[in-house]
Design a protein around this motif. Structure first.
Motif, mmCIF file in Angstrom:
data_model
loop_
_atom_site.group_PDB
_atom_site.id
_atom_site.type_symbol
_atom_site.label_atom_id
_atom_site.label_comp_id
_atom_site.label_asym_id
_atom_site.label_seq_id
_atom_site.Cartn_x
_atom_site.Cartn_y
_atom_site.Cartn_z
ATOM 1 N N GLU A 286 -8.222 12.611 3.673
ATOM 2 C CA GLU A 286 -9.071 12.462 2.483
ATOM 3 C C GLU A 286 -8.318 11.728 1.370
ATOM 4 O OE1 GLU A 286 -12.602 12.720 0.435
ATOM 5 O OE2 GLU A 286 -12.226 13.311 2.505
ATOM 6 N N LEU A 287 -7.054 12.077 1.174
ATOM 7 C CA LEU A 287 -6.238 11.416 0.157
ATOM 8 C C LEU A 287 -6.147 9.919 0.440
ATOM 9 C CD1 LEU A 287 -4.264 11.448 -2.259
ATOM 10 C CD2 LEU A 287 -2.452 11.954 -0.606
ATOM 11 N N MET A 288 -5.875 9.552 1.683
ATOM 12 C CA MET A 288 -5.753 8.130 2.031
ATOM 13 C C MET A 288 -7.073 7.388 1.838
ATOM 14 S SD MET A 288 -2.630 7.342 2.858
ATOM 15 C CE MET A 288 -2.100 8.385 1.520
ATOM 16 N N VAL B 176 -7.593 6.716 -1.973
ATOM 17 C CA VAL B 176 -6.735 5.740 -2.656
ATOM 18 C C VAL B 176 -6.823 4.343 -2.045
ATOM 19 C CG1 VAL B 176 -5.126 7.542 -3.395
ATOM 20 C CG2 VAL B 176 -4.640 6.244 -1.295
ATOM 21 N N HIS B 177 -7.573 4.194 -0.971
ATOM 22 C CA HIS B 177 -7.606 2.919 -0.255
ATOM 23 C C HIS B 177 -7.942 1.742 -1.162
ATOM 24 C CE1 HIS B 177 -9.211 -0.318 2.242
ATOM 25 N NE2 HIS B 177 -8.291 0.079 3.119
ATOM 26 N N ASP B 178 -8.998 1.841 -1.925
ATOM 27 C CA ASP B 178 -9.449 0.702 -2.726
ATOM 28 C C ASP B 178 -8.576 0.422 -3.944
ATOM 29 O OD1 ASP B 178 -11.525 0.283 -0.956
ATOM 30 O OD2 ASP B 178 -12.934 1.515 -2.097
ATOM 31 N N SER B 179 -7.794 1.392 -4.383
ATOM 32 C CA SER B 179 -6.951 1.190 -5.560
ATOM 33 C C SER B 179 -5.488 0.935 -5.208
ATOM 34 C CB SER B 179 -7.048 2.393 -6.494
ATOM 35 O OG SER B 179 -6.543 3.555 -5.854
ATOM 36 N N ALA B 180 -5.133 0.966 -3.942
ATOM 37 C CA ALA B 180 -3.739 0.770 -3.524
ATOM 38 C C ALA B 180 -3.313 -0.673 -3.709
ATOM 39 C CB ALA B 180 -3.573 1.180 -2.060
ATOM 40 N N ALA B 181 -2.038 -0.862 -4.019
ATOM 41 C CA ALA B 181 -1.496 -2.215 -4.133
ATOM 42 C C ALA B 181 -1.464 -2.897 -2.769
ATOM 43 C CB ALA B 181 -0.095 -2.175 -4.727
ATOM 44 N N ILE B 182 -1.222 -2.120 -1.734
ATOM 45 C CA ILE B 182 -1.165 -2.649 -0.372
ATOM 46 C C ILE B 182 -2.096 -1.806 0.499
ATOM 47 C CG2 ILE B 182 0.331 -3.266 1.566
ATOM 48 C CD1 ILE B 182 2.672 -3.311 -0.405
ATOM 49 N N PRO B 183 -3.391 -2.128 0.515
ATOM 50 C CA PRO B 183 -4.345 -1.345 1.311
ATOM 51 C C PRO B 183 -4.016 -1.314 2.798
ATOM 52 C CG PRO B 183 -5.502 -2.806 -0.200
ATOM 53 C CD PRO B 183 -4.053 -3.172 -0.263
ATOM 54 N N LEU C 240 -1.226 -0.655 4.122
ATOM 55 C CA LEU C 240 -0.427 0.564 4.362
ATOM 56 C C LEU C 240 -1.334 1.773 4.516
ATOM 57 C CD1 LEU C 240 2.600 0.239 1.884
ATOM 58 C CD2 LEU C 240 2.634 0.052 4.373
ATOM 59 N N VAL C 241 -2.367 1.834 3.709
ATOM 60 C CA VAL C 241 -3.326 2.938 3.797
ATOM 61 C C VAL C 241 -4.085 2.848 5.119
ATOM 62 C CG1 VAL C 241 -5.312 4.043 2.708
ATOM 63 C CG2 VAL C 241 -3.512 3.058 1.288
ATOM 64 N N ASP C 242 -4.472 1.642 5.515
ATOM 65 C CA ASP C 242 -5.153 1.458 6.800
ATOM 66 C C ASP C 242 -4.275 1.945 7.949
ATOM 67 O OD1 ASP C 242 -7.413 0.353 5.613
ATOM 68 O OD2 ASP C 242 -6.665 -1.715 5.821
ATOM 69 N N LEU C 243 -2.999 1.648 7.868
ATOM 70 C CA LEU C 243 -2.057 2.098 8.895
ATOM 71 C C LEU C 243 -2.010 3.620 8.955
ATOM 72 C CD1 LEU C 243 0.032 1.090 10.970
ATOM 73 C CD2 LEU C 243 1.725 1.197 9.140
ATOM 74 N N ALA C 244 -1.976 4.255 7.801
ATOM 75 C CA ALA C 244 -1.958 5.724 7.745
ATOM 76 C C ALA C 244 -3.259 6.308 8.260
ATOM 77 C CB ALA C 244 -1.696 6.196 6.319
ATOM 78 N N LEU C 245 -4.356 5.627 8.013
ATOM 79 C CA LEU C 245 -5.663 6.135 8.436
ATOM 80 C C LEU C 245 -5.897 6.030 9.944
ATOM 81 C CD1 LEU C 245 -7.942 4.983 5.496
ATOM 82 C CD2 LEU C 245 -7.453 7.330 6.222
ATOM 83 N N LYS C 246 -5.053 5.276 10.653
ATOM 84 C CA LYS C 246 -5.180 5.221 12.116
ATOM 85 C C LYS C 246 -4.872 6.582 12.728
ATOM 86 C CE LYS C 246 -4.436 0.344 12.655
ATOM 87 N NZ LYS C 246 -3.891 -0.712 13.460
ATOM 88 N N SER C 247 -3.962 7.317 12.092
ATOM 89 C CA SER C 247 -3.632 8.670 12.543
ATOM 90 C C SER C 247 -3.155 9.465 11.326
ATOM 91 C CB SER C 247 -2.539 8.650 13.613
ATOM 92 O OG SER C 247 -2.199 9.978 13.961
ATOM 93 N N PRO C 248 -4.083 9.953 10.505
ATOM 94 C CA PRO C 248 -3.689 10.642 9.272
ATOM 95 C C PRO C 248 -2.776 11.845 9.515
ATOM 96 C CG PRO C 248 -6.040 10.230 9.276
ATOM 97 C CD PRO C 248 -5.526 9.858 10.628
#
Length: 178
Positions: A65-67, A70-77, A79-87
């Motif tokens: 949920e945290l990832m 913050v996805h749309d406001s992250a400087a490097i989305p 990285l968030v996409d990578l984390a969301l592959k396996s939260p």
């Protein structure tokens, strides 16, 4: 500015070794920072590992949920996409990374490497989770990143496993450098 004789009248010997209090303070200046960062990262890692809500794909307080938040406001989305592959896997990686960094920093084992790990964790969290903090100084990850940098540069010279190993190698080779 020229440097000449010291004109202060302070008694220069706190530790009996002929060093003044400033030398002693300088020698141990990074120790409080090392203890703070080590304890904080150990606590952060244990807190994540013992929080079942955090180590979930979704739900209130979860890493997933945290990832997503913050996805749309992250400087490097990316990285968030990578984390969301396996939260959950990412949550465990962060938690165990924080534990390893904290323990290494606290006991001074591979201290520069541990500090580099702490700096990279803080950098990745700054670029993702706390990037949108406005003003920027409300986000603590940037401050943690800056706090790690002196330890990356200096390591753990005193009260550390690294220092004990250096002293032991020096005794074996006949060089008594500390």
């Amino acid at each position: 500015m020229t440097h000449g004789m010291r004109s202060d009248t302070q008694t220069p010997y706190l530790d009996g070794g002929g060093r003044d209090w400033r030398d002693t303070a300088t020698r141990y200046a990074l120790l409080p920072l090392r203890v703070f960062l080590g304890v904080t990262f150990i606590y952060a890692g244990l807190d994540k590992l013992t929080n079942s809500a955090f180590l979930s794909d979704s739900g209130s307080g979860s890493i997933g949920e945290l990832m997503r938040n913050v996805h749309d406001s992250a400087a490097i989305p990316a990285l968030v996409d990578l984390a969301l592959k396996s939260p959950v896997g990412f949550g465990y990686a962060i938690a165990f990374g924080e534990l390893a960094v904290g323990i290494g920093t606290l006991i001074g084992l591979l201290a520069r490497l541990a500090a580099l790990g702490g700096a990279l964790i803080s950098l990745s969290l700054w670029m993702t989770v706390s990037w949108a903090s406005d003003p920027y100084y409300y986000g603590n990850d940037l401050a943690y990143l800056m706090a790690w940098l002196p330890l990356v540069l200096a390591g753990a010279s005193y009260f550390s496993v690294d220092a004990a190993l250096r002293a032991r190698r020096g005794q074996r080779s006949g060089n008594l450098r500390y």
